[in-house]
Design a protein around this motif. Structure first.
Motif, PDB file in Angstrom:
ATOM      1  N   ARG A 270      27.786 -14.591  55.671  1.00 37.67           N
ATOM      2  CA  ARG A 270      28.580 -13.372  55.793  1.00 37.67           C
ATOM      3  C   ARG A 270      28.758 -13.002  57.265  1.00 37.67           C
ATOM      4  O   ARG A 270      27.785 -12.998  58.038  1.00 37.67           O
ATOM      5  CB  ARG A 270      27.873 -12.222  55.066  1.00 37.67           C
ATOM      6  CG  ARG A 270      28.561 -10.842  55.162  1.00 37.67           C
ATOM      7  CD  ARG A 270      27.706  -9.808  54.468  1.00 37.67           C
ATOM      8  NE  ARG A 270      28.218  -8.443  54.598  1.00 37.67           N
ATOM      9  CZ  ARG A 270      29.052  -7.861  53.734  1.00 37.67           C
ATOM     10  NH1 ARG A 270      29.465  -8.528  52.668  1.00 37.67           N
ATOM     11  NH2 ARG A 270      29.448  -6.617  53.910  1.00 37.67           N
ATOM     12  N   SER A 294      25.254 -13.765  59.185  1.00 38.31           N
ATOM     13  CA  SER A 294      24.006 -13.911  58.439  1.00 38.31           C
ATOM     14  C   SER A 294      24.181 -14.883  57.283  1.00 38.31           C
ATOM     15  O   SER A 294      25.295 -15.146  56.820  1.00 38.31           O
ATOM     16  CB  SER A 294      23.525 -12.554  57.917  1.00 38.31           C
ATOM     17  OG  SER A 294      24.474 -11.996  57.018  1.00 38.31           O
ATOM     18  N   HIS A 301      16.753 -15.443  54.218  1.00 44.62           N
ATOM     19  CA  HIS A 301      17.976 -14.755  54.623  1.00 44.62           C
ATOM     20  C   HIS A 301      17.784 -14.207  56.029  1.00 44.62           C
ATOM     21  O   HIS A 301      16.932 -13.339  56.261  1.00 44.62           O
ATOM     22  CB  HIS A 301      18.275 -13.623  53.642  1.00 44.62           C
ATOM     23  CG  HIS A 301      19.670 -13.096  53.753  1.00 44.62           C
ATOM     24  ND1 HIS A 301      20.111 -12.003  53.040  1.00 44.62           N
ATOM     25  CD2 HIS A 301      20.738 -13.499  54.493  1.00 44.62           C
ATOM     26  CE1 HIS A 301      21.385 -11.772  53.324  1.00 44.62           C
ATOM     27  NE2 HIS A 301      21.776 -12.661  54.208  1.00 44.62           N
ATOM     28  N   GLY A 303      19.844 -13.425  60.133  1.00 44.37           N
ATOM     29  CA  GLY A 303      21.120 -13.147  60.792  1.00 44.37           C
ATOM     30  C   GLY A 303      20.976 -13.114  62.293  1.00 44.37           C
ATOM     31  O   GLY A 303      19.873 -13.009  62.844  1.00 44.37           O
ATOM     32  N   ASP A 367      20.891  -9.362  56.245  1.00 49.57           N
ATOM     33  CA  ASP A 367      22.232  -9.199  56.790  1.00 49.57           C
ATOM     34  C   ASP A 367      22.240  -8.059  57.811  1.00 49.57           C
ATOM     35  O   ASP A 367      21.184  -7.537  58.196  1.00 49.57           O
ATOM     36  CB  ASP A 367      23.239  -8.974  55.667  1.00 49.57           C
ATOM     37  CG  ASP A 367      22.941  -7.719  54.836  1.00 49.57           C
ATOM     38  OD1 ASP A 367      22.075  -6.909  55.240  1.00 49.57           O
ATOM     39  OD2 ASP A 367      23.582  -7.539  53.780  1.00 49.57           O
TER      40      ASP A 367
END
Length: 389
Positions: A270, A294, A301, A303, A367
């Motif tokens: 994203r 990210s 996860h 970013g 994110d």
């Protein structure tokens, strides 16, 4: 000589989690060699770092756990020796391999590659939360299963621009006739409890390696805990050989990142900018104070955000950011970003002119929302106010 300096840190309108702050010490502290910083209320020692530049001494530390509207009172005192501090940032130049390693709290964060075998200097690897490698390995390391192998000039984190001066020298790509960036030396290599610093001097050269102009690349890496990483990069161009124009092209970026392939939008990643634009369709060519990329790396996860400083020319910058993994701050590509406006983004520099761009790079969990990029951006452009108490 002053025996102490009392200071008050004002959080301002938002929370300060782990935020770098600096204060220029008064002349009464000119004789200070080392400094101890202490919280007045808790009497806990706060890791700090003093650096002198000529007659100016600057004290830097990390403000942590200060809620919106709160104040923290601290006192600085001169000491004879720097106390032993666990952790911090280590900067080590390996002259034989022409690499500078940067470690945070004993863990390798990144390496600055400056050898002549490379067309341009760059940072690789870039290791973030959970020990993940957040930038692409190729072409520095080949043979990684599943990695994209396009655009060989996209080397992790780098500085470049594609149409420089007479002949429109291509110091972005690596095709036939490209320009070069040649390392000429280090002005500073500093390790410390709060930050490490690399200040490199580079010549930007034509394809035949004749010098066009100089660049000073000042990188400051902060000692953030738990794998979160933060560093500032200031890029200063000095037009030593004559006037130079940066011509309008999308092929360039004063700070550029190629994220790990698994983070690409096409692989579920994203892109998000400061105004809420999402992915290439809503962020490419758009001006914004920051942009974040990210996605997943090895099941985690993570970013990475680039932040533009409001003092920079043409703030907020435009973004050359792609779903395939590129994110770069490019404030010159107006005819590409807005062709209907029929304007060009050329920028001319006169001989002897010095021009600086400042950016912050923030590597985080999750994110942009989970990583609280908005708050970290405010730390960059509006840090806590430090006054004498």
């Amino acid at each position: 000589m002053a025996s102490m300096l009392k200071l008050c840190v004002n959080a301002g309108e938002h929370e300060r989690r782990i935020c770098p702050v600096s204060v220029v010490l008064p002349k009464s502290c000119d004789d200070w060699v080392n400094v101890r910083l202490e919280d007045v209320n808790t009497r806990k020692t706060i890791p700090c770092q003093m650096e002198r530049s000529g007659r100016v001494a600057t004290l830097t530390w990390l403000v942590s756990g200060l809620r919106a509207g709160e104040q923290q009172r601290v006192v600085a005192r001169p000491i004879k020796r720097v106390p032993a501090v666990q952790g911090g940032v280590s900067v080590t130049d390996n002259k034989r391999s022409r690499q500078v390693d940067v470690s945070v709290d004993g863990s390798h964060f990144t390496t600055y590659h400056y050898g002549p075998e490379w067309v341009r200097p760059f940072l690789y690897p870039v290791i973030g939360p959970y020990g993940t490698q957040v930038t692409r390995n190729w072409p520095v390391v080949e043979g990684i299963s599943g990695e994209a192998t396009d655009h060989k000039h996209h080397k992790s984190i780098w500085v470049a621009y594609g149409e420089c001066g007479r002949g429109r020298v291509d110091n972005w790509a690596e095709e036939e006739g490209h320009g070069w960036q040649r390392h000429r030396g280090f002005l500073k290599l500093i390790s410390g409890p709060v930050y490490g610093r690399i200040v490199a001097k580079n010549d930007w050269c034509r394809h035949d390696e004749r010098k066009q102009f100089e660049e000073r690349r000042d990188m400051r890496f902060y000692a953030l805990p738990q794998g979160t990483r933060l560093f500032d990069i200031a890029v200063t161009f000095r037009m030593t050989e004559g006037p130079v124009t940066f011509y309008d092209t999308k092929e360039g970026g004063l700070v550029s990142v190629r994220v790990a392939t698994s983070m690409d939008v096409r692989n579920g990643g994203r892109i998000e900018n400061a105004y809420g634009g999402v992915n290439e369709a809503e962020t490419w060519g758009k001006s914004a104070p920051w942009c974040d990329y990210s996605g997943q790396v090895a099941g985690k996860h993570v970013g990475i955000a680039i932040m533009d400083h409001e003092a920079n020319p043409r703030y907020p910058t435009g973004w050359h950011v792609r779903d395939y993994g590129l994110m770069t701050a490019n404030c010159f590509a107006w005819r590409h970003y807005r062709p209907e406006a029929k304007v060009r983004g050329d920028m001319a520099f006169r001989k002897g002119q010095n021009t600086t761009w400042r950016y912050r790079v923030y590597i985080h969990r999750g994110d942009a929302s989970k990583g609280q990029v908005r708050g970290r951006f405010l730390d960059f452009i509006a840090p806590p106010e430090v006054t004498r108490a």
